[in-house]
Design a protein around this motif. Structure first.
Motif, PDB file in Angstrom:
ATOM      1  N   LEU A 293       0.849  -1.193   0.000  1.00  0.00           N
ATOM      2  CA  LEU A 293       0.000   0.000   0.000  1.00  0.00           C
ATOM      3  C   LEU A 293       0.881   1.237   0.000  1.00  0.00           C
ATOM      4  N   ALA A 294       1.930   1.183   0.817  1.00  0.00           N
ATOM      5  CA  ALA A 294       2.860   2.311   0.880  1.00  0.00           C
ATOM      6  C   ALA A 294       3.714   2.399  -0.388  1.00  0.00           C
ATOM      7  N   ILE A 295       4.077   1.263  -0.936  1.00  0.00           N
ATOM      8  CA  ILE A 295       4.885   1.277  -2.159  1.00  0.00           C
ATOM      9  C   ILE A 295       4.098   1.905  -3.311  1.00  0.00           C
ATOM     10  N   PHE A 296       2.803   1.595  -3.358  1.00  0.00           N
ATOM     11  CA  PHE A 296       1.957   2.126  -4.435  1.00  0.00           C
ATOM     12  C   PHE A 296       1.462   3.539  -4.135  1.00  0.00           C
ATOM     13  N   ASP A 297       1.778   4.065  -2.957  1.00  0.00           N
ATOM     14  CA  ASP A 297       1.265   5.370  -2.543  1.00  0.00           C
ATOM     15  C   ASP A 297       1.510   6.430  -3.627  1.00  0.00           C
TER      16      ASP A 297
ATOM     17  N   ARG B 235       8.609   6.926  -6.909  1.00  0.00           N
ATOM     18  CA  ARG B 235       9.958   7.490  -6.786  1.00  0.00           C
ATOM     19  C   ARG B 235      10.916   6.785  -7.737  1.00  0.00           C
ATOM     20  N   PHE B 236      10.679   5.511  -7.913  1.00  0.00           N
ATOM     21  CA  PHE B 236      11.497   4.731  -8.842  1.00  0.00           C
ATOM     22  C   PHE B 236      11.276   5.230 -10.270  1.00  0.00           C
ATOM     23  N   LEU B 237       9.999   5.501 -10.616  1.00  0.00           N
ATOM     24  CA  LEU B 237       9.680   6.022 -11.950  1.00  0.00           C
ATOM     25  C   LEU B 237      10.313   7.400 -12.145  1.00  0.00           C
ATOM     26  N   GLU B 238      10.235   8.190 -11.088  1.00  0.00           N
ATOM     27  CA  GLU B 238      10.774   9.552 -11.112  1.00  0.00           C
ATOM     28  C   GLU B 238      12.259   9.544 -11.494  1.00  0.00           C
ATOM     29  N   TRP B 239      12.960   8.562 -10.957  1.00  0.00           N
ATOM     30  CA  TRP B 239      14.363   8.322 -11.258  1.00  0.00           C
ATOM     31  C   TRP B 239      14.621   8.303 -12.763  1.00  0.00           C
ATOM     32  N   PHE B 240      13.677   7.647 -13.460  1.00  0.00           N
ATOM     33  CA  PHE B 240      13.802   7.538 -14.920  1.00  0.00           C
ATOM     34  C   PHE B 240      13.077   8.669 -15.628  1.00  0.00           C
ATOM     35  N   GLY B 241      12.673   9.681 -14.860  1.00  0.00           N
ATOM     36  CA  GLY B 241      12.006  10.832 -15.443  1.00  0.00           C
ATOM     37  C   GLY B 241      10.582  10.569 -15.882  1.00  0.00           C
TER      38      GLY B 241
END
Lengths: 277, 368, 303
Positions: free
Chosen positions: C135-139, C148-154
């Motif tokens: 739930l927190a990971i998908f927050d 945040r992981f996606l953000e890393w890749f822009g």
């Protein structure tokens, strides 16, 4: 040449495994790290992947806001009782089905086994009515324990396991003037120890992690198990990330510790009874 | 000590397909007090089932079993005053040797001092004194075998039951234990019922032997009697190694005709086979009763026949010579100085005084 | 002869009891529990599914509950979700499990144990704990690890669980990335059980690595695959905790599975009759699919 390509293959294999292991472990790691960072419960907080701002405050908040100690105690008690009843009765019945060829044993065993295909949802409602309205046991330890006190799956596993023990020992004990229960208690149980240990561990973990039935049958805060309590806490406190992670950790840590201390049993135990048998 | 008696004992099982299988078909026999009786036969012949019925581990379908003066049909194994030694020893792996030995006596609630004394006695008889505190897995096969014996001895039973006790030992140890078992029997003066599929074991150990096949007792006799006068072809073929030769023959007046050769019968035999005149019979002769003509000291050379040798096996103390008569392969056990090699045509002497005759239809020995 | 008068072999009841009484006693407790807590409820649920259930007085309404549920759009949606979830998770999980097992099998024993333990680990955490963490990971806010992981890749953040497009997929993704440890251990056990001589014989016959895999490894592991398939389908047909904890069946029933629907029907709307009917449809499906799998797969499983 051959050995070199083999080495490269092994390196790639190892790399893949390490990456996948990290992916598998990350949620638990993140949970533990998140549970020891003081989030101060603000919306803009971004939990770090490293334990910065180390603090046990989230745990303090979790225990302060909930009856978690009571829940842990409930879970411990219920799981222990379920472990004892399942290990004792399932091995007793499994022994009878495996070694005492009594009239009707096959028929009875197959009737028991065939109901394993029926999903829990089918029996849920009548079971609920039976326990709450007929036996008047709602919101009690008995209610949580009784339906899974001896599961058919465990009887099946123990039957498989007991079948592999030598029958001549039973005969020897019978000639040695041992009573039938004595044979089970003094000869079979000591022999079956490895199997019993595995059964005990898996039953304990499964009971500790069980959510649905205790969730359905308990009303009062004091009767909840840790899993049920944890779920209720998450629904009530959706913003306090640290406390939620602390709660999740409290629900999982006892089992993680159990796993690390009894790893061998976990890793070997799964193969007992599964496949071919 | 005591006698054991079977009175028309039957045992039937229902197998998985609900087919009734007769394991023991109406057995009748008496084992006398202090006798060493061996049950022998191929696997599935009912010998182990018989033993287990004496023990009370299986209940007979019908008939009576008597141990001592009591009919024990409905008695639990513990009340039958028997002890049993199992093929796989069946030692309790989680108990020490001492505990293994005393387990039965403890269950019978014998006084502590008595148990202690019995265990010591058995241990010293069997040379287990130093091993009492060890667990079975720390012992060698032969030592475990002794513990299994010891567990039976401490019980002071009326009857000892042995279920193929030596079959898990290697050949050398088996011979050694065989000798020890014989001595033990003399020392204990006990009634022993012993099951084996090994006819050598049966011959060396048994005072009398019960030969079984397909649930039916074939013959009960002493080893020498069994060897010399087998009652039927099964017993004749089962006892003795290499097995007795069976040769198709035909009775013609006072002679028998075998594949072209013709032998004159002794007066007794001619008289006995009279009713078979003109009919086929089977001549049974043991390999050691066939000689090469060049080495047959003290044997009448009256019955000779030419044969073509196929194979010779050299065993050192003797040679086994194989040749054909009609459609059957015949084995002769001859002195190593007998000249014999493959493809040699040789004159063989048959000692017909030692031969036995069987009815081909009933496979029973023809008696006179 | 001093033997006492013939004492015939005791017959029927007395003998049965003497020989087998203990055995019946040994299975008494589980059989009683089974009668009360399994057999009675199954029969009772079957009757209930033909009733307008009420604690005081239920009325017999024949197949009305079944007709009702087959006309219910939510029921069909939940069926669809359950089937999509099962079809997307079970085969993929088996492939992941198999590949991981195959790779681990190449390692030395020490490393085998390490990877087995690591990959098994999340399986000992409860469904509630795992759901909370995911739930927190998908927050969708800054907490969420995945965004945040996606953000890393822009990449732009995604509202994973909050929109019907991605909600069911999110649950599937979480399932893929969960523990496959149990399956891995089973596969490794059966891989160890494949006789080495088979591979040596194949080497002598100049079989390629791929041939060895398709002709030896895969066929010999079929019983394990079948076991994982059947148990996997049964479990995923009953998926509940993650739905309850993470989406409550939403948004717009996008993640309502049959098990969750049954729970809602029974314990939120108290329509016991209808819920029983739904549960029998689920039971029927599970049994049907299991039987088909056994028929289809086990014909050539023996070796």
């Amino acid at each position: 040449m051959k050995t070199r390509s083999k080495t490269i293959f092994l390196l790639i294999a190892a790399a893949c495994l390490i990456v996948w292991s990290i992916v598998t472990i990350i949620p638990l790691y993140w949970m533990l790290v998140g549970s020891v960072q003081d989030s101060a419960a603000t919306a803009s907080f971004r939990p770090s992947m490293l334990p910065e701002a180390f603090s046990f405050a989230p745990y303090e908040r979790f225990f302060a806001k909930t009856a978690a100690w009571r829940w842990l105690l409930n879970s411990l008690f219920i799981s222990s009782v379920l472990t004892i009843t399942n290990v004792f009765f399932a091995s007793l019945a499994g022994y009878a089905f495996a070694k005492l060829k009594f009239p009707g044993s096959n028929a009875i065993f197959w009737v028991l086994l065939s109901t394993m295909m029926i999903p829990a949802q089918v029996t849920l409602i009548p079971l609920y009515i039976l326990i709450v309205n007929v036996f008047n046991l709602g919101d009690s330890y008995t209610a949580i324990i009784l339906p899974t006190a001896i599961t058919v799956g465990n009887i099946f596993l123990m039957k498989q396991y007991m079948s592999s023990l030598p029958t001549s020992l039973i005969h020897a004990a019978r000639i040695d003037a041992c009573s039938e229960f004595g044979i089970f208690w003094k000869v079979i149980l000591p022999l079956a120890k490895p199997g019993l240990a595995v059964l005990a561990i898996f039953t304990f973990v499964a009971s500790w992690n069980e959510f649905f039935w205790p969730f359905l049958i308990t009303n009062s805060t004091e009767m909840r198990t840790i899993q049920v309590g944890l779920a209720s806490f998450v629904f009530a406190e959706s913003t306090d990330f640290g406390a939620i992670m602390a709660g999740a950790s409290v629900g999982a840590l006892p089992m993680l510790i159990l796993f690390f201390s009894l790893q061998r049993y976990f890793l070997q135990g799964i193969t007992i009874g599964a496949v071919k048998g | 000590m005591a006698r054991v008696e079977f009175r028309n004992v039957r045992k039937q099982f229902d197998d998985q397909n609900k087919q009734t299988f007769t394991a023991v078909a109406g057995s009748d026999f008496v084992i006398n007090d202090k006798e060493f009786v061996v049950f022998v036969g191929p696997s599935g012949c009912g010998k182990t089932t018989s033993l287990r019925m004496i023990a009370g581990l299986e209940q007979q379908t019908s008939g009576d079993i008597v141990i001592g003066e009591r009919i024990v049909n409905n008695l639990h194994p513990k009340d039958r005053d028997i002890a049993m030694v199992f093929q796989d020893y069946a030692l309790y792996p989680h108990m020490t040797i001492r505990e293994n030995l005393s387990f039965g006596l403890k269950n019978l609630k014998k006084p502590k001092a008595y148990i202690e004394q019995k265990v010591q006695e058995a241990a010293s008889i069997l040379g287990l004194d130093d091993m009492l505190e060890r667990k079975p897995r720390e012992l060698s096969g032969g030592q475990r075998q002794r513990v299994a014996l010891g567990r039976a001895i401490v019980r002071d039973p009326q009857v000892f039951l042995f279920d193929e006790p030596l079959s898990n030992l290697d050949a050398k140890l088996r011979i050694q234990m065989r000798v020890e078992l014989g001595e033990l029997h003399k020392r204990l003066g006990a009634t022993i019922v012993y099951v084996t599929h090994d006819q050598v074991e049966a011959m060396t150990l048994g005072e009398r032997i019960v030969v079984m096949n397909k649930g039916v007792i074939q013959q009960v006799a002493s080893p020498t009697e069994l060897y010399a006068n087998p009652r039927n072809m099964f017993v004749a073929g089962f006892i003795g190694s290499p097995a007795m030769n069976f040769i198709d023959a035909r009775v013609e007046e006072e002679r028998i005709r075998i594949d072209g050769a013709e032998f004159v019968l002794s007066q007794d035999a001619a008289e006995g086979l009279k009713s078979y005149n003109g009919r086929e019979i089977i001549l049974g002769i043991r390999p050691e009763h066939i000689y090469g003509e060049d080495f047959a000291p003290g044997v009448s050379t009256e019955h000779q026949m030419q044969a073509h040798i196929k194979v010779v096996e050299h065993l050192g103390s003797e040679n086994l010579v194989y040749f054909r008569i009609g459609s059957r392969t015949v084995t002769a056990k001859v002195h190593p100085e007998t000249k014999a090699y493959s493809n040699l045509s040789k004159q063989f002497i048959f000692d017909l005084n030692k031969a036995r005759y069987f009815d081909p239809a009933t496979e029973e020995r023809i008696d006179w | 002869m001093t033997t006492i008068a013939p004492n015939r072999v005791r017959s029927s009841a007395g003998r049965l009891w003497r020989e087998y009484g203990w055995a019946y006693l040994f299975i008494l407790a589980p059989v009683l529990l089974f009668l009360v807590f399994t057999l009675y409820p199954v029969v009772s649920a079957l009757i209930m599914s033909f009733q307008q259930y009420n604690i005081m007085n239920s009325t017999w309404i024949g197949f009305d509950n079944y007709e009702r549920l087959f006309q219910d759009a939510t029921f069909w949606k939940s069926m669809r979700n359950t089937v999509i979830f099962t079809v997307c998770t079970v085969p993929v999980n088996i492939i992941i499990t198999f590949v991981l097992s195959y790779l681990i099998y190449q390692m030395k024993t020490k490393w085998q144990t390490f990877f087995k333990a690591t990959l098994y680990l999340p399986a000992v955490a409860s469904g509630v704990t795992i759901s909370i963490v995911w739930l927190a990971i998908f927050d969708p806010t800054n907490v969420g690890l995945l965004n945040r992981f996606l953000e890393w890749f822009g990449l732009d953040p995604v509202i994973w669980l909050g929109q019907s497009k991605t909600a069911l997929f999110s649950l599937i993704l979480m399932n893929w990335l969960g523990s496959h440890g149990a399956g891995i251990i089973l596969y490794l056990a059966s891989m160890g059980g494949v006789p080495k001589s088979l591979y040596e014989a194949a080497d002598i016959d100049h079989a390629s690595g791929w041939t060895k895999f398709t002709r030896i490894t895969w066929p010999l592991l079929k019983p394990t695959t079948l076991y994982l398939l059947v148990t996997g389908v049964i479990t995923s047909f009953q998926v509940f905790i993650s739905v309850y904890m993470m989406t409550q069946g939403g948004p717009n029933f996008a993640t309502t599975t049959i098990a969750y629907l049954i729970y809602q029907t029974a314990f939120q709307f108290y329509e016991f009759g209808l819920a029983s009917a739904q549960s029998f449809v689920l039971a029927f499906l599970i049994i049907l699919v299991s039987v088909i799998q056994f028929k289809y797969f086990s014909s050539d499983v023996e070796y």
